[in-house]
Design an enzyme around this catalytic site. Structure first.
Site, PDB file in Angstrom:
ATOM      1  N   SER A  57       0.905  -1.202   0.128  1.00  0.00           N
ATOM      2  CA  SER A  57       0.199  -0.103  -0.140  1.00  0.00           C
ATOM      3  C   SER A  57       0.803   1.074   0.153  1.00  0.00           C
ATOM      4  CB  SER A  57      -0.929   0.003   1.206  1.00  0.00           C
ATOM      5  OG  SER A  57      -2.065  -0.786   0.784  1.00  0.00           O
ATOM      6  N   LYS A  60       0.190   3.759  -2.870  1.00  0.00           N
ATOM      7  CA  LYS A  60      -0.721   4.850  -2.626  1.00  0.00           C
ATOM      8  C   LYS A  60       0.143   6.299  -2.669  1.00  0.00           C
ATOM      9  CE  LYS A  60      -4.405   1.941  -0.828  1.00  0.00           C
ATOM     10  NZ  LYS A  60      -3.989   0.875  -0.091  1.00  0.00           N
ATOM     11  N   SER A 117      -6.238   3.627   4.210  1.00  0.00           N
ATOM     12  CA  SER A 117      -5.547   3.135   3.364  1.00  0.00           C
ATOM     13  C   SER A 117      -6.378   1.907   2.474  1.00  0.00           C
ATOM     14  CB  SER A 117      -4.375   1.754   3.870  1.00  0.00           C
ATOM     15  OG  SER A 117      -3.460   1.454   3.095  1.00  0.00           O
ATOM     16  N   LYS A 219       2.937   6.642   5.037  1.00  0.00           N
ATOM     17  CA  LYS A 219       2.367   5.777   4.563  1.00  0.00           C
ATOM     18  C   LYS A 219       2.994   4.452   4.694  1.00  0.00           C
ATOM     19  CE  LYS A 219      -1.539   4.056   2.591  1.00  0.00           C
ATOM     20  NZ  LYS A 219      -1.184   3.046   3.473  1.00  0.00           N
TER      21      LYS A 219
END
Length: 445
Positions: A57, A60, A117, A219
């Site tokens: 993720s 992203k 997320s 993140k």
């Protein structure tokens, strides 16, 4: 100065780092990590930073970079409404779970994607900003090329498993630094500790926020193939550092390793490379295929199911002796994490153009209710019973079943869609013990 080339230079740096920090052979095993100074781009520490890896993720961040660029270029605004498609709604968790047709502003979608997320919302942004999913993914790769991310390729906007979705710690640091320097107006999203959607509070997976002093982003990521990934930034005084940690065995370990790296970075005189520190742009990515961490991270030997929310494992053994400390005492990652006062209350998000609880309720699919069998449904089974017993007379009631002893174990097969349980299978002959079944699929994020 000449460009730093791998693997020799950074492997030497890794050995020096292990000696300086007193790492055990297990703690020093090579999973990628990188620490840079954000303002100068100087590399303060690097270990396998140019090795291919699955981003999960953390992908992203590139999705956000493309959306930020579209806002800056005037293609969309923060208030532009985008729509949840069937493709978006079908994405695997973690996700918001809105039904197709639900509309969200780009601003709210960015918050949901980066804090929750949400994999479905990453696709909503991609389709809404790029016009189509392939167009947006192409734009992700164009931006990566423009940033000099020579070891990266993106196959989707959310980081769900795909062999063509890969990167390096070096490239992630280049990307994160570009976001910080080019789009300071969006920095609050990355340090948001929680969202509020109606009565629901959704907390960030980044456990450094409101726990590590100065933490301000960015993140996390997790899939079985990648292990636990984290891109994290923090600032103190006039200095800001950025850490990338990839492939740890738990969420707790990635948090503590990132905290240790950033703490070391705030010691002004420290750098593994000294005065010869290269810039992150000068590092040269390695070719190859990312390793698959599935057996280690999600294998049968793991005591608990691995997931993005995993933050309960044993603390990392990594530590270092800070400058000026006496008696050989060492700082651990766990000792750097405290419960700080909330930096801000949960940030409200909503669906549609305005915050309305009725619209939020309507955005979720109606819960499926188990259909009760009616007399009509029961009558449908009569022909099947007659076919199974050719001696049965039309309209006759089925004969009572003879009493039978209760089987030792209840069958694991469930009733079919009509509500009729499948016929029992003959009892198998005893056989040698079968191997343990494969573990259930792990949640991805």
């Amino acid at each position: 100065m000449p460009s730093l080339r791998l693997p020799f230079s950074l492997n030497l740096g890794a050995l020096l780092l292990a000696a300086l920090l007193g790492l055990s052979p297990l703690a020093a095993r090579a999973t990628p990590s990188l620490l840079i100074d954000v303002d100068t781009g100087k590399v303060l520490m690097a270990e396998d930073a140019t090795k291919p890896w699955y981003p999960a993720s953390v992908t992203k961040l590139m999705t956000a970079y493309v959306v930020f660029s579209a806002i800056r270029d005037g293609r969309v605004t923060a208030d532009t409404l985008i729509t949840v498609s069937d493709v978006a709604a079908a994405q695997a968790p973690s996700k918001m779970g809105f039904k197709p047709g639900t509309q969200i502003t780009i601003d709210n979608a960015l918050k949901m994607m980066l804090i929750k997320s949400a994999n479905d919302i990453a696709v909503v942004l991609a389709e809404g900003v790029g016009g189509s999913l392939p167009n947006f993914v192409n734009e992700m790769n164009v931006k990566a090329s423009q940033l000099g991310m020579t070891g990266s390729h993106f196959a989707n906007p959310n980081g769900l498993p795909d062999p063509d979705n890969y990167t390096t710690a070096r490239d992630l640091a280049v990307l994160a630094r570009a976001i910080i320097l080019e789009f300071p107006e969006h920095e609050e999203i990355f340090r948001t500790p929680a969202l509020r959607l109606g009565n629901r509070v959704i907390r960030t997976y980044n456990k450094l926020i409101d726990r590590y002093p100065g933490a301000d982003g960015m993140k996390t990521g997790f899939i079985c193939a990648s292990g636990f990934n984290l891109v994290a930034s923090a600032h103190r005084g006039n200095r800001r550092v950025l850490a990338v940690v990839l492939g740890t065995s738990s969420g707790k370990e990635r948090t503590e390793q990132a905290a240790l790296l950033m703490e070391k970075g705030f010691q002004q005189s420290w750098s593994i490379f000294g005065k010869m520190s290269p810039t992150v742009d000068s590092l040269r990515n390695e070719a190859g295929t990312p390793p698959d961490m599935r057996a280690e991270i999600c294998g049968a030997k793991r005591k608990r199911v691995a997931s993005e929310a995993d933050d309960d494992s044993e603390p990392s053994a990594t530590s270092f002796a800070a400058a000026g400390m006496n008696g050989g005492a060492k700082i651990t990652g766990a000792s750097l994490l405290v419960n700080l006062p909330p930096s801000m209350p949960p940030v409200p998000v909503w669906v549609g153009p305005v915050n309305d609880q009725a619209a939020i309720d309507a955005a979720y699919p109606a819960p499926q209710q188990k259909k009760a069998r009616t007399a009509k449904d029961k009558s449908k089974s009569a022909p099947a019973a007659a076919a199974a017993d050719p001696k049965a007379k039309p309209g006759a009631k089925p004969a009572a079943k003879p009493a039978a002893s209760k089987p030792a174990a209840k069958p694991t097969t469930s009733a079919d869609a009509s509500g009729t349980a499948p016929a029992a299978k003959p009892k198998p002959k005893p056989a040698a013990a079968a191997p343990a079944p494969a573990p259930a699929p792990r949640p991805v994020n």
